[in-house]
Write an enzyme that holds these catalytic residues in place. Structure first.
Site, PDB file in Angstrom:
ATOM      1  N   ASN A 156       0.804  -1.223   0.000  1.00 53.10           N
ATOM      2  CA  ASN A 156       0.000   0.000   0.000  1.00 53.10           C
ATOM      3  C   ASN A 156       0.838   1.275   0.000  1.00 53.10           C
ATOM      4  OD1 ASN A 156       0.452  -1.246   2.606  1.00 53.10           O
ATOM      5  ND2 ASN A 156      -0.563   0.517   3.506  1.00 53.10           N
ATOM      6  N   CYS A 330      -3.582   4.458   7.342  1.00 55.44           N
ATOM      7  CA  CYS A 330      -4.066   3.657   8.458  1.00 55.44           C
ATOM      8  C   CYS A 330      -3.187   3.862   9.685  1.00 55.44           C
ATOM      9  CB  CYS A 330      -4.069   2.189   8.094  1.00 55.44           C
ATOM     10  SG  CYS A 330      -4.741   1.926   6.469  1.00 55.44           S
TER      11      CYS A 330
HETATM   12  N1  PLP Z   1      -4.561  -4.296   3.415  1.00 52.92           N
HETATM   13  C1  PLP Z   1      -3.978  -3.317   2.715  1.00 52.92           C
HETATM   14  C2  PLP Z   1      -2.820  -3.640   1.802  1.00 52.92           C
HETATM   15  C3  PLP Z   1      -4.435  -1.996   2.854  1.00 52.92           C
HETATM   16  O1  PLP Z   1      -3.850  -1.026   2.159  1.00 52.92           O
HETATM   17  C4  PLP Z   1      -5.508  -1.730   3.744  1.00 52.92           C
HETATM   18  C5  PLP Z   1      -5.958  -0.340   3.965  1.00 52.92           C
HETATM   19  O2  PLP Z   1      -5.219   0.603   3.696  1.00 52.92           O
HETATM   20  C6  PLP Z   1      -6.094  -2.790   4.430  1.00 52.92           C
HETATM   21  C7  PLP Z   1      -5.587  -4.055   4.241  1.00 52.92           C
HETATM   22  C8  PLP Z   1      -7.245  -2.588   5.380  1.00 52.92           C
HETATM   23  O3  PLP Z   1      -8.454  -2.414   4.656  1.00 52.92           O
HETATM   24  P1  PLP Z   1      -9.816  -2.039   5.367  1.00 52.92           P
HETATM   25  O4  PLP Z   1      -9.833  -0.549   5.451  1.00 52.92           O
HETATM   26  O5  PLP Z   1     -10.900  -2.547   4.441  1.00 52.92           O
HETATM   27  O6  PLP Z   1      -9.875  -2.712   6.685  1.00 52.92           O
END
Ligand code: PLP
Length: 386
Positions: A156, A330
């Site tokens: 990400n 996040c």
């Molecule tokens: N996995 C990856 C690679 C992400 O980039 C993200 C959110 O940025 C997530 C998981 C988490 O996703 P969610 O917001 O649907 O919980």
């Protein structure tokens, strides 16, 4: 998006697609309990089953193997657990091996005890090291339970794509199960669970232009399944109880259908990313890119500016009308280098991420170019004053 702003934070949340908004609206109009047997209930059920087929098509899986969740984080918590079932028989997975640059939703280990979670590293480009995974797996005690491995397919923060075939081979050789977080890969590179490389993929609606608060765990075969995280009314064939998020699922389905189609035009997104990187190099020649030497998804670039903190850069961009992230959104609120940069051995607290999409416009590129010039100008005058 107004002419004065640029939204370059698609990996945090992509703009809501018109088709997803329309699907949400009509699902809200059709509100009824999808488990009700009357006509309105059956109409709501239809909406869910249509979305299930759309999401299955995106993952290259069978519709009956899609389990809806509240997002990728819940899907990860569901999949990463020591207790599975093979049919009715219990199956134990004694340790979790997770890639060091994974998103916190898998890196945190799900329902495993902290002592049973091991990390395997990446090289300086952010590519996971299959040999390091193998070294871990060769010490695994299969008598205590099988190994479970989790890895993201596309990062990400950097967009770096992992070598799934090499990882999968190591996991298969060790007799383990593989969970792939395909949240950032979906719609940007093809996914195909039917190839047998992974046992589960994790998807999230809002990264595809669907509404926030919907996601899925998709199983390759459905033969081996984790014990549920949420029990109760038996929805989702007992894998995830609770009345389904009808509107969220409808919008997710529409976004998934769009993602399948937009794979054909992903080259155009890559061309825009190329122009953005050229601008960075032109205006800030000493900018350093991270993960640019290896295969990446087309919409993401990550760079740092020597001498500038990520937070300072991010605020400067924000004031100039550019929305982007320092590390992952996040983990925003935290300062210092992200765990991804640390795992890559990047000695920089200044990495910012730009993530774009098919509707990124010329206006947005112009706003970004102007922001870059302002930042370079201020940096230059500070250096001059020092
Ligand atoms: N996995 C990856 C690679 C992400 O980039 C993200 C959110 O940025 C997530 C998981 C988490 O996703 P969610 O917001 O649907 O919980």
């Amino acid at each position: 998006m107004s002419a004065e702003t640029a939204y370059f934070d698609w990996n945090a949340s992509a703009p809501l697609l018109p088709a997803a908004r329309a699907a949400v609206d009509s699902a809200l109009d059709a509100q009824a309990n999808p488990s009700s047997v009357h006509g309105k209930g059956r109409a709501a059920r239809q909406i869910i089953e249509t979305a299930r087929r759309e999401i299955a098509a995106l993952a290259g899986a069978a519709p009956e193997h899609v389990i809806f969740t509240s997002g990728a984080t819940e899907a990860a918590a569901m999949a990463l657990v020591p207790n599975f079932r093979m049919g009715r028989a219990p199956l134990r997975l004694s340790k979790l091996y997770v890639c060091a640059t994974d998103h916190p939703c898998t890196l945190s280990g799900g329902r495993f005890a902290a002592d049973d979670v091991m990390r395997f590293g990446v090289d300086s480009n952010g590519v996971a090291d299959p040999d390091e995974l193998s070294r871990h797996l060769s010490g695994h005690d299969n008598a205590a339970g099988l190994p479970l491995v989790a890895i993201h397919l596309a990062n990400n923060e950097t967009g770096v794509i992992q070598h799934l075939e090499a990882i999968s081979k190591r996991v298969r050789d060790a007799g383990g199960l593989l969970v792939v977080d395909a949240v950032q890969a979906a719609g940007r590179i093809p996914l195909d669970l039917s190839r047998g490389l992974a046992d589960f993929v994790i998807l999230s609606s809002h990264k595809l232009g669907g509404p926030i608060g919907s996601g899925a765990l998709v199983a390759a075969t459905g033969l081996v399944m984790p014990v549920p995280l949420i029990t109760g009314g038996g929805q989702e064939k007992g894998h995830r109880a609770g009345t389904e998020n009808l509107a969220g699922i409808a919008g997710f389905g529409a976004a998934a259908a769009n993602a399948v189609q937009s794979l054909d035009s992903i080259g155009a997104v890559g061309a825009i990313r190329g122009r953005i990187e050229e601008l960075v190099v032109e205006v800030i020649p000493d900018a350093q890119f991270h993960g640019r030497q290896v295969e990446r998804i087309a919409n993401t670039t990550c760079f740092s500016v020597p001498g500038m903190k990520a937070e300072t850069l991010q605020i400067a961009f924000d004031l100039a009308g550019v929305a982007l992230s320092a590390g992952s959104a996040c983990s925003s609120g935290r300062t210092g280098p992200s765990h991804v940069m640390k795992a890559m051995g990047v000695d920089s607290g200044s990495a910012v991420r730009i993530s774009i999409g098919p509707s990124t416009s010329e206006n947005e590129i112009a706003v970004f170019a102007e922001a870059l010039r302002q930042i370079a100008g201020r940096r230059g005058s500070k250096a001059h004053a020092a």
